[in-house]
Design an enzyme around this catalytic site. Structure first.
Site, PDB file in Angstrom:
ATOM      1  N   GLY A  50      -4.864   6.280   3.931  1.00  0.00           N
ATOM      2  CA  GLY A  50      -5.713   7.041   4.841  1.00  0.00           C
ATOM      3  C   GLY A  50      -6.708   6.162   5.568  1.00  0.00           C
ATOM      4  O   GLY A  50      -6.955   6.331   6.764  1.00  0.00           O
ATOM      5  N   GLY A  81       2.423   4.155   3.032  1.00  0.00           N
ATOM      6  CA  GLY A  81       3.330   4.217   1.890  1.00  0.00           C
ATOM      7  C   GLY A  81       4.766   3.846   2.191  1.00  0.00           C
ATOM      8  O   GLY A  81       5.365   3.021   1.491  1.00  0.00           O
ATOM      9  N   ARG A 135      -2.973  -0.846  -8.919  1.00  0.00           N
ATOM     10  CA  ARG A 135      -4.388  -0.760  -8.548  1.00  0.00           C
ATOM     11  C   ARG A 135      -5.296  -1.287  -9.667  1.00  0.00           C
ATOM     12  O   ARG A 135      -6.334  -1.891  -9.377  1.00  0.00           O
ATOM     13  CB  ARG A 135      -4.754   0.688  -8.204  1.00  0.00           C
ATOM     14  CG  ARG A 135      -4.209   1.127  -6.855  1.00  0.00           C
ATOM     15  CD  ARG A 135      -4.539   2.573  -6.556  1.00  0.00           C
ATOM     16  NE  ARG A 135      -4.122   2.939  -5.203  1.00  0.00           N
ATOM     17  CZ  ARG A 135      -4.104   4.167  -4.744  1.00  0.00           C
ATOM     18  NH1 ARG A 135      -4.479   5.177  -5.517  1.00  0.00           N
ATOM     19  NH2 ARG A 135      -3.724   4.415  -3.505  1.00  0.00           N
ATOM     20  N   LYS A 179       6.355  12.718  13.093  1.00  0.00           N
ATOM     21  CA  LYS A 179       5.731  13.545  14.116  1.00  0.00           C
ATOM     22  C   LYS A 179       4.731  12.777  14.973  1.00  0.00           C
ATOM     23  O   LYS A 179       3.921  12.017  14.466  1.00  0.00           O
ATOM     24  CB  LYS A 179       5.005  14.735  13.463  1.00  0.00           C
ATOM     25  CG  LYS A 179       5.924  15.726  12.765  1.00  0.00           C
ATOM     26  CD  LYS A 179       5.137  16.901  12.212  1.00  0.00           C
ATOM     27  CE  LYS A 179       6.052  17.940  11.574  1.00  0.00           C
ATOM     28  NZ  LYS A 179       5.283  19.098  11.063  1.00  0.00           N
TER      29      LYS A 179
END
Length: 397
Positions: free
Chosen positions: A374, A351, A41, A198
């Site tokens: 996110g 990720g 980053r 999930k």
């Protein structure tokens, strides 16, 4: 998407002598001693800083690091290790300024790093007074932190609202371009791969994509739930039985549009979840009660690969099997190689997805790799990210 690009301002000579405030994403991992363990980053943020310096600006950069408590600065919250690494990479002194909200001394050609912005009281709640103070520090605000684009905070949204000029840095602009190309104006067929453990954590994404994509490929525990919803046996595999109606609703929505959710016809099973467990390829109809499904089978993988090769646009979020185990990586490897070989424009994020891309060495063959976990997921959900929203509003302002 229409927004002001920092690169255009620089090219037009509108940055020279100006005070430029860059919100970067320098939130890097550190060990217990505070040493940076991975600096991607930081490296990715340098082009924007260098662009500003080359254009003759007085440059201020800030970022969050970790999860500090507002108003309670601790040594481990400091960007000092980041300043040191930036200095090494850029071969120049990078002063670190604390208590900067009420004023910063920086001249054209100089570059200062402003201490962890999340320590400032009111940052996370986007306090207007704080945002106005930040905006007063600069002539041009540059948002270059896609990883924070889904958060409306003082240093990401508020400052963009009140600064004289608000624009997107090269990293954020690239994300905005790629997302627009993949989702707003996609070349068809548009194929999305959504995998994970999930259904519940990806349900809103699945529902949003069901109204947009031509093929929705599911993998991992999500695929098991969809198999179960189709009446197939899954043994003792990970699945969410309470989500069967939701899975059926997604399939029905796709079918109503003439689209599909391909259900595996063969799978790779094991009796235990371990790297050395013997792997067995089985027809999807023949899974035993004590089987664990840990990957899609070669027949299914080939069918999906063929669909990817014929795609116009591919969106990828999540490996389709337990690719960390050699015996159960076949499906993810086949998918990854198909995406790399496909003429389609591809965008990938998340990720585990990035780990798979790195494992199979296809970085240069993916159209765009998104770094904001996110934020990328919220885009797939169909949400308008706050950063995109305010920068588009500021074009007219």
């Amino acid at each position: 998407m229409k927004f002001i690009r920092f690169s255009d301002l620089c090219a037009q000579g509108l940055v020279k002598g100006r005070r430029v405030f860059i919100r970067a994403d320098l939130n890097v991992p550190q060990d217990d001693s505070g040493h940076i363990t991975e600096d991607t980053r930081i490296r990715a943020s340098i082009p924007c800083v260098q662009m500003a310096l080359d254009a003759g600006a007085a440059v201020m950069v800030t970022s969050h690091l970790g999860r500090p408590t507002e108003g309670q600065f601790k040594p481990e919250d400091s960007l000092a290790p980041v300043a040191q690494r930036l200095g090494e990479l850029m071969q120049r002194e990078v002063p670190l300024k604390s208590g900067w909200v009420d004023g910063v001394d920086v001249a054209p050609g100089e570059f200062v790093l402003l201490e962890n912005c999340r320590v400032n009281p009111g940052e996370k709640k986007n306090d207007e007074a704080l945002a106005r103070k930040m905006a007063a520090l600069c002539d041009i605000f540059v948002h270059d932190a896609f990883g924070t684009a889904h958060r409306a905070e003082a240093s990401t949204y508020g400052i963009a609202q009140f600064a004289k000029v608000a624009c997107a840095g090269p990293l954020l602009a690239a994300e905005m371009d790629a997302i627009s190309k993949a989702l707003a104006n996609p070349k068809r067929p548009l194929v999305a791969i959504v995998a994970g453990s999930k259904v519940s954590t990806k349900l809103t994404i699945l529902q949003a994509l069901a109204g947009k994509v031509d093929q929705l490929i599911v993998g991992g525990g999500i695929a098991n739930t969809f198999m179960l919803a189709n009446g197939l046996p899954i043994g003792k595999s990970l699945a969410e039985r309470e989500q069967l109606d939701q899975a059926r609703a997604v399939m029905a929505a796709m079918k109503a549009r003439g689209a599909e959710v391909p259900i595996p016809t063969d799978v790779v099973t094991a009796k235990t979840f371990s790297a050395d467990a013997p792997a067995t390829v089985k027809a999807a109809t023949e899974v035993a009660d004590d089987d664990l499904i840990l990957d899609i089978g070669p027949q299914t993988a080939k069918k999906l690969a063929d669909q990817l090769m014929a795609a116009g646009t591919i969106v990828w979020n999540g490996p389709v099997g337990v690719f960390e185990f050699a015996a159960f990586e076949g499906g993810t490897r086949t998918i990854a190689q198909a995406i790399a070989a496909s003429p389609a424009f591809s965008i990938a994020g998340g990720g585990d997805t990035l780990a798979a891309i790195a494992k199979y060495g296809i970085e240069k063959d993916v159209g765009y790799i998104s770094t904001g976990g996110g934020a990328f997921l919220e885009v797939l959900e169909g949400k308008t990210l706050p950063a995109f929203d305010i920068l588009q509003k500021r074009v007219a302002g």
